[in-house]
Design a protein around this motif. Structure first.
Motif, PDB file in Angstrom:
ATOM      1  N   LEU A   1      22.312  -9.953   2.823  1.00 59.83           N
ATOM      2  CA  LEU A   1      22.628  -8.551   1.840  1.00 59.83           C
ATOM      3  C   LEU A   1      23.621  -8.960   0.846  1.00 59.83           C
ATOM      4  O   LEU A   1      23.479  -8.481  -0.358  1.00 59.83           O
ATOM      5  N   ARG A   2      24.859  -9.375   1.462  1.00 57.79           N
ATOM      6  CA  ARG A   2      25.940  -9.426   0.721  1.00 57.79           C
ATOM      7  C   ARG A   2      25.977 -10.515  -0.228  1.00 57.79           C
ATOM      8  O   ARG A   2      26.273 -10.369  -1.407  1.00 57.79           O
ATOM      9  N   VAL A   3      25.337 -11.563   0.185  1.00 57.63           N
ATOM     10  CA  VAL A   3      25.233 -12.841  -0.769  1.00 57.63           C
ATOM     11  C   VAL A   3      24.408 -12.418  -2.009  1.00 57.63           C
ATOM     12  O   VAL A   3      24.545 -12.826  -3.090  1.00 57.63           O
ATOM     13  N   VAL A   4      23.170 -11.775  -1.695  1.00 57.50           N
ATOM     14  CA  VAL A   4      22.162 -11.446  -2.840  1.00 57.50           C
ATOM     15  C   VAL A   4      22.800 -10.453  -3.681  1.00 57.50           C
ATOM     16  O   VAL A   4      22.635 -10.410  -4.880  1.00 57.50           O
ATOM     17  N   SER A   5      23.507  -9.542  -2.902  1.00 56.68           N
ATOM     18  CA  SER A   5      24.276  -8.417  -3.972  1.00 56.68           C
ATOM     19  C   SER A   5      25.314  -8.900  -4.935  1.00 56.68           C
ATOM     20  O   SER A   5      25.207  -8.757  -5.903  1.00 56.68           O
ATOM     21  N   ALA A   6      25.929  -9.735  -4.361  1.00 56.72           N
ATOM     22  CA  ALA A   6      27.039 -10.693  -5.318  1.00 56.72           C
ATOM     23  C   ALA A   6      26.196 -11.324  -6.493  1.00 56.72           C
ATOM     24  O   ALA A   6      26.697 -11.227  -7.696  1.00 56.72           O
ATOM     25  N   LEU A   7      25.249 -12.100  -6.041  1.00 54.27           N
ATOM     26  CA  LEU A   7      24.603 -12.841  -6.941  1.00 54.27           C
ATOM     27  C   LEU A   7      23.881 -12.186  -8.089  1.00 54.27           C
ATOM     28  O   LEU A   7      23.663 -12.581  -9.192  1.00 54.27           O
ATOM     29  N   SER A   8      23.495 -10.938  -7.714  1.00 53.45           N
ATOM     30  CA  SER A   8      22.670  -9.904  -8.727  1.00 53.45           C
ATOM     31  C   SER A   8      23.560  -9.483  -9.937  1.00 53.45           C
ATOM     32  O   SER A   8      23.372  -8.957 -10.892  1.00 53.45           O
ATOM     33  N   VAL A   9      24.871  -9.742  -9.643  1.00 51.32           N
ATOM     34  CA  VAL A   9      25.723  -9.481 -10.748  1.00 51.32           C
ATOM     35  C   VAL A   9      25.595 -10.569 -11.886  1.00 51.32           C
ATOM     36  O   VAL A   9      25.974 -10.147 -13.096  1.00 51.32           O
ATOM     37  N   LEU A  10      25.306 -11.790 -11.688  1.00 51.23           N
ATOM     38  CA  LEU A  10      25.156 -12.773 -12.493  1.00 51.23           C
ATOM     39  C   LEU A  10      23.790 -12.493 -13.394  1.00 51.23           C
ATOM     40  O   LEU A  10      23.070 -11.837 -13.165  1.00 51.23           O
ATOM     41  N   ARG A  11      24.041 -12.930 -14.739  1.00 49.57           N
ATOM     42  CA  ARG A  11      22.820 -12.716 -15.828  1.00 49.57           C
ATOM     43  C   ARG A  11      21.968 -13.637 -15.330  1.00 49.57           C
ATOM     44  O   ARG A  11      22.404 -14.742 -14.853  1.00 49.57           O
ATOM     45  N   ASP A  12      20.781 -13.566 -15.820  1.00 44.26           N
ATOM     46  CA  ASP A  12      19.548 -14.486 -15.812  1.00 44.26           C
ATOM     47  C   ASP A  12      20.011 -15.724 -16.116  1.00 44.26           C
ATOM     48  O   ASP A  12      20.764 -15.992 -17.262  1.00 44.26           O
ATOM     49  N   ASP A  13      19.736 -16.701 -15.430  1.00 43.87           N
ATOM     50  CA  ASP A  13      19.951 -18.241 -15.794  1.00 43.87           C
ATOM     51  C   ASP A  13      21.472 -18.600 -15.479  1.00 43.87           C
ATOM     52  O   ASP A  13      21.786 -19.641 -15.693  1.00 43.87           O
ATOM     53  N   ASP A  14      22.475 -17.651 -15.160  1.00 40.01           N
ATOM     54  CA  ASP A  14      23.737 -18.248 -14.912  1.00 40.01           C
ATOM     55  C   ASP A  14      23.989 -18.702 -13.825  1.00 40.01           C
ATOM     56  O   ASP A  14      23.203 -17.786 -12.719  1.00 40.01           O
ATOM     57  N   ARG A  15      24.803 -19.474 -13.221  1.00 38.54           N
ATOM     58  CA  ARG A  15      24.885 -20.196 -11.978  1.00 38.54           C
ATOM     59  C   ARG A  15      26.314 -20.012 -11.531  1.00 38.54           C
ATOM     60  O   ARG A  15      27.326 -20.038 -12.518  1.00 38.54           O
ATOM     61  N   ILE A  16      26.719 -19.593 -10.465  1.00 34.04           N
ATOM     62  CA  ILE A  16      28.234 -19.696 -10.110  1.00 34.04           C
ATOM     63  C   ILE A  16      28.513 -20.984  -9.105  1.00 34.04           C
ATOM     64  O   ILE A  16      27.487 -21.320  -8.386  1.00 34.04           O
ATOM     65  N   THR A  17      29.779 -21.226  -9.246  1.00 31.47           N
ATOM     66  CA  THR A  17      30.060 -22.406  -8.401  1.00 31.47           C
ATOM     67  C   THR A  17      30.451 -21.726  -6.948  1.00 31.47           C
ATOM     68  O   THR A  17      30.783 -20.676  -6.568  1.00 31.47           O
ATOM     69  N   PHE A  18      29.999 -22.749  -6.000  1.00 33.16           N
ATOM     70  CA  PHE A  18      29.909 -22.435  -4.524  1.00 33.16           C
ATOM     71  C   PHE A  18      31.248 -21.808  -4.440  1.00 33.16           C
ATOM     72  O   PHE A  18      31.226 -20.734  -3.420  1.00 33.16           O
ATOM     73  N   PRO A  19      32.348 -22.584  -4.207  1.00 36.62           N
ATOM     74  CA  PRO A  19      33.544 -22.123  -3.895  1.00 36.62           C
ATOM     75  C   PRO A  19      34.089 -20.564  -4.425  1.00 36.62           C
ATOM     76  O   PRO A  19      34.640 -19.829  -3.532  1.00 36.62           O
ATOM     77  N   ARG A  20      33.659 -20.486  -5.411  1.00 38.97           N
ATOM     78  CA  ARG A  20      33.962 -18.994  -6.076  1.00 38.97           C
ATOM     79  C   ARG A  20      33.143 -17.980  -5.574  1.00 38.97           C
ATOM     80  O   ARG A  20      33.657 -16.723  -5.112  1.00 38.97           O
ATOM     81  N   LEU A  21      31.809 -18.310  -4.985  1.00 38.10           N
ATOM     82  CA  LEU A  21      31.009 -17.329  -4.438  1.00 38.10           C
ATOM     83  C   LEU A  21      31.764 -17.178  -3.058  1.00 38.10           C
ATOM     84  O   LEU A  21      31.760 -16.049  -2.605  1.00 38.10           O
ATOM     85  N   GLN A  22      31.971 -18.238  -2.456  1.00 34.92           N
ATOM     86  CA  GLN A  22      32.439 -18.115  -1.052  1.00 34.92           C
ATOM     87  C   GLN A  22      33.788 -17.162  -0.888  1.00 34.92           C
ATOM     88  O   GLN A  22      33.961 -16.585  -0.186  1.00 34.92           O
ATOM     89  N   GLU A  23      34.656 -17.362  -2.069  1.00 37.17           N
ATOM     90  CA  GLU A  23      36.009 -16.367  -2.166  1.00 37.17           C
ATOM     91  C   GLU A  23      35.507 -15.244  -2.285  1.00 37.17           C
ATOM     92  O   GLU A  23      36.496 -14.221  -1.660  1.00 37.17           O
ATOM     93  N   SER A  24      34.718 -14.958  -2.984  1.00 36.17           N
ATOM     94  CA  SER A  24      34.205 -13.495  -3.435  1.00 36.17           C
ATOM     95  C   SER A  24      33.725 -12.872  -2.040  1.00 36.17           C
ATOM     96  O   SER A  24      34.012 -11.582  -1.984  1.00 36.17           O
ATOM     97  N   LEU A  25      32.825 -13.711  -1.413  1.00 38.38           N
ATOM     98  CA  LEU A  25      32.296 -12.875  -0.234  1.00 38.38           C
ATOM     99  C   LEU A  25      33.117 -13.098   1.198  1.00 38.38           C
ATOM    100  O   LEU A  25      32.991 -12.474   2.170  1.00 38.38           O
ATOM    101  N   ARG A  26      34.217 -13.788   1.012  1.00 39.47           N
ATOM    102  CA  ARG A  26      34.984 -13.933   2.036  1.00 39.47           C
ATOM    103  C   ARG A  26      34.359 -14.510   3.441  1.00 39.47           C
ATOM    104  O   ARG A  26      34.375 -14.138   4.335  1.00 39.47           O
ATOM    105  N   MET A  27      33.627 -15.818   3.139  1.00 33.37           N
ATOM    106  CA  MET A  27      32.704 -16.182   4.124  1.00 33.37           C
ATOM    107  C   MET A  27      33.139 -17.725   4.336  1.00 33.37           C
ATOM    108  O   MET A  27      33.873 -18.341   3.441  1.00 33.37           O
TER     109      MET A  27
END
Lengths: 210, 108
Positions: free
Chosen positions: B22-48
């Motif tokens: 749920l945390r992963v999907v919630s964070a990704l829902s901030v992205l606009r359609d077709d935008d991709r985020i780099t893995f390390p940045r997502l990891q840092e934001s989620l603190r996983m």
């Protein structure tokens, strides 16, 4: 530390919604350049740069502080270059975290600034030689501040950012007032209300993100 | 893999109904359609941890909710993540279901 790697469902709906909001805010922060870095360097540049203009080229041709005539433009240009570097670095640092349509959008918006300022400069350079010094100065400053206001309003429309739109509208209005009141006063109004407006916008944006 | 069509008020989407995903999907829902985020940045934001995030991304990918792309940025490999249309729909349904659970009387 609570385990975050288990597959346990969240405790209850309210907590789940709070969790969703928290994660969205966290990533939103990662993807937004620090508003302080985006606005304060420009606000400071306007505040200091246009104050120099006001002191050297005051209302009715008065010289309030007898600075060298070339100094105000030099100060303003140097501060603009510094501000451009700071916001460029801060903006690109964040945009590298994303790949997709947002990059293209940001690039087009950035290019709009460069191209539009080049176009305005070319037009003004053709005519400023025909005007008395004070009027020519007002043409340059009034035109460039008007363009800045318009681009900020457009940015607000593109990103649905009310803060940015209000800044653009405010900048446009104080510029109109300054141009009507005349040379000298225009510099003071742009320095205090224009530069001050950007500093306030940076503060408001930063407080919203925290 | 999910047989039930729309998760109703009583049955929440099992793919998202796990705290980490749920945390992963919630964070990704901030992205606009077709935008991709780099893995390390997502990891840092989620603190996983990277391994932990990979496991959950795999499960979300299997459900068709996220798309993971491996690419190269110069010589360094980069992993990019985006929420698919299906993932966004599932997230919207999930949050709507949560709200309905909180305010059952507001249901039309």
């Amino acid at each position: 530390m609570t385990p975050i790697d288990d597959d346990a469902p969240p405790v209850n709906p309210a907590e789940s919604l709070a969790l969703i909001a928290r994660e969205r805010a966290n990533l939103g922060r990662e993807l937004t350049p620090d508003p302080r870095l985006m606005f304060w360097p420009w606000g400071f540049a306007w505040l200091v740069g246009f104050t120099f203009f006001f002191l050297r080229f005051g209302p009715d041709g008065r010289v309030i502080v007898d600075l060298p005539a070339w100094l105000p433009l030099l100060v303003l240009t140097a501060l603009f270059i510094a501000a451009g570097i700071i916001t460029g670095v801060a903006g690109s640092k964040v945009s590298r975290r994303i790949k997709g349509p947002s990059n293209r959008q940001g690039l087009m918006y950035g290019l709009s600034w460069s191209i539009a300022f080049t176009a305005f400069s070319t037009v003004f350079a053709q005519f400023s030689g025909d005007l008395p010094e004070a009027r020519a100065g007002l043409l340059w400053a009034g035109g460039m501040v008007a363009l800045t206001g318009a681009l900020h309003m457009a940015g607000g429309a593109i990103w649905d950012d009310r803060n940015l739109f209000v800044l653009g509208a405010w900048t446009s209005v104080i510029n109109i007032v300054g141009v009507i009141v005349g040379p000298g006063w225009h510099s003071l109004i742009v320095a205090v209300a224009g530069g001050g407006g950007m500093i306030v916008a940076g503060l408001v944006g930063w407080m919203r993100l925290r | 893999m999910t047989d039930q069509s729309e998760p109703g008020v009583t049955e929440l989407d099992p793919v998202i109904h796990a705290q980490a995903r749920l945390r992963v999907v919630s964070a990704l829902s901030v992205l606009r359609d077709d935008d991709r985020i780099t893995f390390p940045r997502l990891q840092e934001s989620l603190r996983m941890t990277a391994g932990n995030l990979s496991v959950h991304l795999r499960k979300l990918e299997d459900a068709g909710y996220v798309e993971v792309t491996k690419t190269h940025h110069g010589r360094t490999p980069a992993t990019l993540v985006r929420l698919t249309r299906r993932g966004r729909l599932a997230f919207d349904d999930y949050t709507a279901a949560l709200r309905a659970l909180l305010n059952p009387q507001e249901e039309s």
